[in-house]
Design an enzyme around this catalytic site. Structure first.
Site, PDB file in Angstrom:
ATOM      1  N   TYR A 197      30.490  70.419  43.639  1.00  0.00           N
ATOM      2  CA  TYR A 197      30.645  70.119  42.203  1.00  0.00           C
ATOM      3  C   TYR A 197      29.755  68.939  41.832  1.00  0.00           C
ATOM      4  CZ  TYR A 197      32.509  67.441  38.324  1.00  0.00           C
ATOM      5  OH  TYR A 197      32.619  66.679  37.190  1.00  0.00           O
ATOM      6  N   SER A 243      28.835  62.930  36.055  1.00  0.00           N
ATOM      7  CA  SER A 243      30.059  62.385  36.650  1.00  0.00           C
ATOM      8  C   SER A 243      29.732  61.299  37.659  1.00  0.00           C
ATOM      9  CB  SER A 243      30.820  63.520  37.357  1.00  0.00           C
ATOM     10  OG  SER A 243      31.872  62.999  38.126  1.00  0.00           O
ATOM     11  N   LYS A 300      26.162  68.517  39.406  1.00  0.00           N
ATOM     12  CA  LYS A 300      25.944  67.516  38.359  1.00  0.00           C
ATOM     13  C   LYS A 300      24.629  66.771  38.594  1.00  0.00           C
ATOM     14  CE  LYS A 300      29.667  67.981  35.817  1.00  0.00           C
ATOM     15  NZ  LYS A 300      29.571  68.500  34.448  1.00  0.00           N
TER      16      LYS A 300
HETATM   17  C1  WQD Z   1      42.277  59.517  41.472  1.00  0.00           C
HETATM   18  C2  WQD Z   1      43.062  58.750  42.530  1.00  0.00           C
HETATM   19  C3  WQD Z   1      43.400  59.983  44.555  1.00  0.00           C
HETATM   20  C4  WQD Z   1      46.044  62.995  42.751  1.00  0.00           C
HETATM   21  C5  WQD Z   1      37.792  63.434  40.373  1.00  0.00           C
HETATM   22  C6  WQD Z   1      36.383  63.975  40.416  1.00  0.00           C
HETATM   23  C7  WQD Z   1      35.609  63.459  39.237  1.00  0.00           C
HETATM   24  C8  WQD Z   1      36.344  63.809  37.976  1.00  0.00           C
HETATM   25  C9  WQD Z   1      37.714  63.148  38.003  1.00  0.00           C
HETATM   26  C10 WQD Z   1      35.699  65.947  37.071  1.00  0.00           C
HETATM   27  C11 WQD Z   1      42.486  58.927  43.934  1.00  0.00           C
HETATM   28  C12 WQD Z   1      44.738  59.680  43.864  1.00  0.00           C
HETATM   29  C13 WQD Z   1      45.202  61.908  42.938  1.00  0.00           C
HETATM   30  C14 WQD Z   1      47.320  63.013  43.378  1.00  0.00           C
HETATM   31  C15 WQD Z   1      46.860  60.860  44.333  1.00  0.00           C
HETATM   32  N1  WQD Z   1      36.500  65.207  37.845  1.00  0.00           N
HETATM   33  N2  WQD Z   1      45.614  60.862  43.708  1.00  0.00           N
HETATM   34  N3  WQD Z   1      47.678  61.927  44.148  1.00  0.00           N
HETATM   35  O1  WQD Z   1      39.162  62.094  42.739  1.00  0.00           O
HETATM   36  O2  WQD Z   1      38.690  59.921  41.445  1.00  0.00           O
HETATM   37  O3  WQD Z   1      37.782  62.056  40.596  1.00  0.00           O
HETATM   38  O4  WQD Z   1      38.400  63.712  39.132  1.00  0.00           O
HETATM   39  O5  WQD Z   1      34.841  65.587  36.311  1.00  0.00           O
HETATM   40  O6  WQD Z   1      34.328  64.050  39.205  1.00  0.00           O
HETATM   41  O7  WQD Z   1      35.749  63.502  41.585  1.00  0.00           O
HETATM   42  O8  WQD Z   1      40.218  61.663  40.463  1.00  0.00           O
HETATM   43  O9  WQD Z   1      42.513  61.847  39.595  1.00  0.00           O
HETATM   44  O10 WQD Z   1      41.816  63.321  41.556  1.00  0.00           O
HETATM   45  O11 WQD Z   1      42.160  60.872  41.924  1.00  0.00           O
HETATM   46  O12 WQD Z   1      47.211  59.898  45.047  1.00  0.00           O
HETATM   47  O13 WQD Z   1      48.141  63.984  43.264  1.00  0.00           O
HETATM   48  O14 WQD Z   1      44.388  59.235  42.576  1.00  0.00           O
HETATM   49  O15 WQD Z   1      43.524  59.821  45.968  1.00  0.00           O
HETATM   50  O16 WQD Z   1      42.640  57.698  44.646  1.00  0.00           O
HETATM   51  P1  WQD Z   1      38.969  61.381  41.440  1.00  0.00           P
HETATM   52  P2  WQD Z   1      41.733  62.008  40.854  1.00  0.00           P
END
Ligand code: WQD
Length: 344
Positions: A153, A129, A157
């Site tokens: 997490y 990841s 990885k």
């Molecule tokens: C994306 C953007 C949030 C939810 C994570 C893990 C990564 C992988 C993918 C497992 C960010 C914003 C999110 C919400 C929001 N997971 N957001 N409101 O954090 O980039 O990555 O998930 O393999 O390893 O780190 O993904 O989709 O959670 O967030 O504003 O309800 O959306 O702040 O900017 P992230 P995400």
């Protein structure tokens, strides 16, 4: 070509799409899954859209009591190698329960290695990841970027990547690809398989999709004061079908290379998309309103990260081709045709 593949976590979101891609390329899969974060229904759907080439072993790779049964089944399947996706994957949960994450993700990998050695199939494509990069690099990030995961997490990885690197250095028969996923979204265009998170989604796209379909009332945007073009977080969203194709390309690369050792690849589209841009695109695709409000930043979030995916293009002959609108249209088709995921 590597075509008889163990797919751990093969009933999950990424895993089911990898199985479909593998079957469509003429391969066979043995799925090892304990359904902790997936549904047996996914296997029926894989059969519907890609034929009967995926067998199932219901087992827990992290449970020592299952190891002998797993090793016997893997040997009997006579694989060329494995795609290793099984593991716990929620960032926030890993902060609250770090020992659980280490005691699942690492032992699951040890058992898989033992099984592949017993089957004389020393080839692993590992689901890593982009979270391993933490907040240490300016984007676009390439594979030489500094690594520094900021949560357990992400550390599991990185530890597994390093363990696989050491394995390949110790025994040149091992062929390894560590694939660093950016943000997988979307679904197979059939609408039959897709992301079906347990409980309230942590990630942006499944949350937006559940708001659009009416399962959730509104989206909280975690911060609009980041140093990005519109103040909201910027990520590299990649269509899950592009990601699945990257796995088959990695398997083919390992099959044709005599002694590749362990290689690392960023699998991203190479483009940064903000939260507000993702919302606008999903509204276009679904023709639904997405009620949202600005909320405080989420602990651990970074402002911006997106990939430099040139190495995968150069060595694997792979690149992402689907657009943000494709991702939203396909994600919406899955969600609107399966409002309650596989429970329907
Ligand atoms: C994306 C953007 C949030 C939810 C994570 C893990 C990564 C992988 C993918 C497992 C960010 C914003 C999110 C919400 C929001 N997971 N957001 N409101 O954090 O980039 O990555 O998930 O393999 O390893 O780190 O993904 O989709 O959670 O967030 O504003 O309800 O959306 O702040 O900017 P992230 P995400």
């Amino acid at each position: 070509m590597a075509r008889r593949i163990i797919v751990t976590g093969g009933a999950g979101y990424i895993g089911s799409h990898v199985c479909v891609e593998l079957l469509r390329a003429g391969g066979k899969a043995l799925v090892i899954d304990n359904f902790a974060n997936s549904s047996p229904k996914a296997l029926e759907r894989i059969r519907d859209i890609a034929g009967a080439g995926a067998e199932l072993l219901r087992a827990d790779l992290a449970d020592a009591n299952d190891a002998a049964r797993i090793i016997d089944a893997v040997k009997a399947f006579r694989p060329d190698g494995a795609v290793h996706l099984a593991g716990l994957k929620a960032v926030g949960e890993s902060v609250a329960e770090p020992v659980r994450y280490y005691s699942v993700n690492l032992p699951a990998t040890f058992t898989l290695i033992r099984a592949l050695e017993a089957a004389n199939a020393r080839m692993i494509v590992f689901s890593s990841s982009a979270t391993v990069y933490g907040d240490l690099n300016a984007s676009p990030v390439d594979e030489t970027g500094a690594v520094g995961p900021t949560n357990p997490y992400g550390r599991t990885k990185l530890f597994i990547e390093e363990m696989l690197n050491d394995l390949a250095r110790a025994d040149a028969r091992w062929k390894i690809c560590n694939l660093r996923y950016f943000n997988p979204v979307g679904a197979d265009p059939s609408g039959r398989i897709g992301e079906d998170p347990n409980g309230v989604p942590n990630n942006l796209f499944p949350f937006i999709a559940q708001v659009a379909v009416g399962r959730l009332p509104r989206l909280k945007i975690y911060g609009d004061d980041y140093p990005t073009r519109d103040g909201t977080g910027v990520r590299d969203y990649i269509h899950v079908c592009d990601l699945a194709a990257g796995h088959v390309a990695a398997l083919d690369y390992l099959a044709r290379e005599k002694a590749p050792g362990a290689q690392c690849f960023n699998l991203g589209a190479g483009k940064g998309i903000s939260v507000l841009e993702a919302i606008a695109a999903f509204k276009r695709a679904s023709n639904r309103d997405i009620p949202h409000e600005i909320a405080p930043r989420r602990a651990g979030d970074i402002a911006e990260i997106y990939a430099k995916p040139d190495r995968a293009q150069k060595l694997l002959g792979w690149r992402a081709t689907r657009t943000l609108d494709d991702m939203c249209a396909d994600h919406w088709r899955w969600q609107s045709e399966n409002p309650n995921g596989y429970q329907d």
